[in-house]
Design a protein around this motif. Structure first.
Motif, PDB file in Angstrom:
ATOM      1  N   UNK A  76       0.711  -1.294   0.112  1.00 44.33           N
ATOM      2  CA  UNK A  76      -0.029   0.010   0.050  1.00 44.33           C
ATOM      3  C   UNK A  76       0.975   1.240   0.046  1.00 44.33           C
ATOM      4  N   UNK A  77       0.610   2.262  -0.898  1.00 44.09           N
ATOM      5  CA  UNK A  77       1.368   3.537  -1.004  1.00 44.09           C
ATOM      6  C   UNK A  77       0.580   4.493  -0.267  1.00 44.09           C
ATOM      7  N   UNK A  78       1.205   5.338   0.579  1.00 42.24           N
ATOM      8  CA  UNK A  78       0.373   6.436   1.280  1.00 42.24           C
ATOM      9  C   UNK A  78       0.174   7.341   0.430  1.00 42.24           C
ATOM     10  N   UNK A  79      -0.824   7.951   0.208  1.00 35.26           N
ATOM     11  CA  UNK A  79      -1.505   9.085  -0.376  1.00 35.26           C
ATOM     12  C   UNK A  79      -1.575  10.252   0.278  1.00 35.26           C
TER      13      UNK A  79
END
Length: 147
Positions: free
Chosen positions: A1-4
């Motif tokens: 999961x990539x932080x946005x």
């Protein structure tokens, strides 16, 4: 999961006086730091321009041009100078006697001032909404207790 992360960036399409697209810049115009950077860089840019005398060498002009562009990049935290100046000197003279960097600063100041004003209003509204429940000093008191 990539932080946005929402950094509040907005895109601004930059065009020249004839409407020719120069590129897009991305900034958070309500970043209070941009106001301080704008003032600091504006002073530095004016000092650089004022320091150029009639007997300035070409290398002095080139150095000042690069320093002015670096200050514009400092304001925006990106290579905005590539868009604003698009291959011309920041010190290029215009028919009215001003320099291109002056027109760039004149164009961006109102955008920043408006956005900062809007951000302050939105912040005040958000705070007021969250603190409204505490405006009634009698709320939450026991019967017979005075505020």
């Amino acid at each position: 999961m990539e932080p946005k992360i929402d950094r509040g960036l907005k895109s601004y399409e930059v065009t020249d006086a004839d409407g020719t697209p120069l590129g897009t810049i991305y900034i958070n115009p309500a970043d209070v730091g941009i106001v301080a950077r704008l003032e600091e860089a504006g002073n530095a840019i004016q000092k650089l321009a004022d320091g150029l005398t009639d007997d300035a060498q070409i290398s002095d002009v080139v150095d000042a041009d690069q320093a002015i562009k670096a200050q514009v990049d400092y304001i925006f935290g990106s290579k905005a100078s590539d868009v604003f100046f698009k291959g011309i000197s920041a010190l290029a003279l215009l028919p009215d006697g001003t320099m291109v960097f002056e027109k760039v600063l004149q164009a961006i100041v109102p955008i920043i001032q408006d956005a900062v004003g809007d951000a302050v209003k939105a912040c005040q509204k958000r705070v007021q909404t969250r603190t409204a429940a505490y405006a009634d000093k009698t709320k939450g008191l026991a019967p017979g207790q005075k505020a």
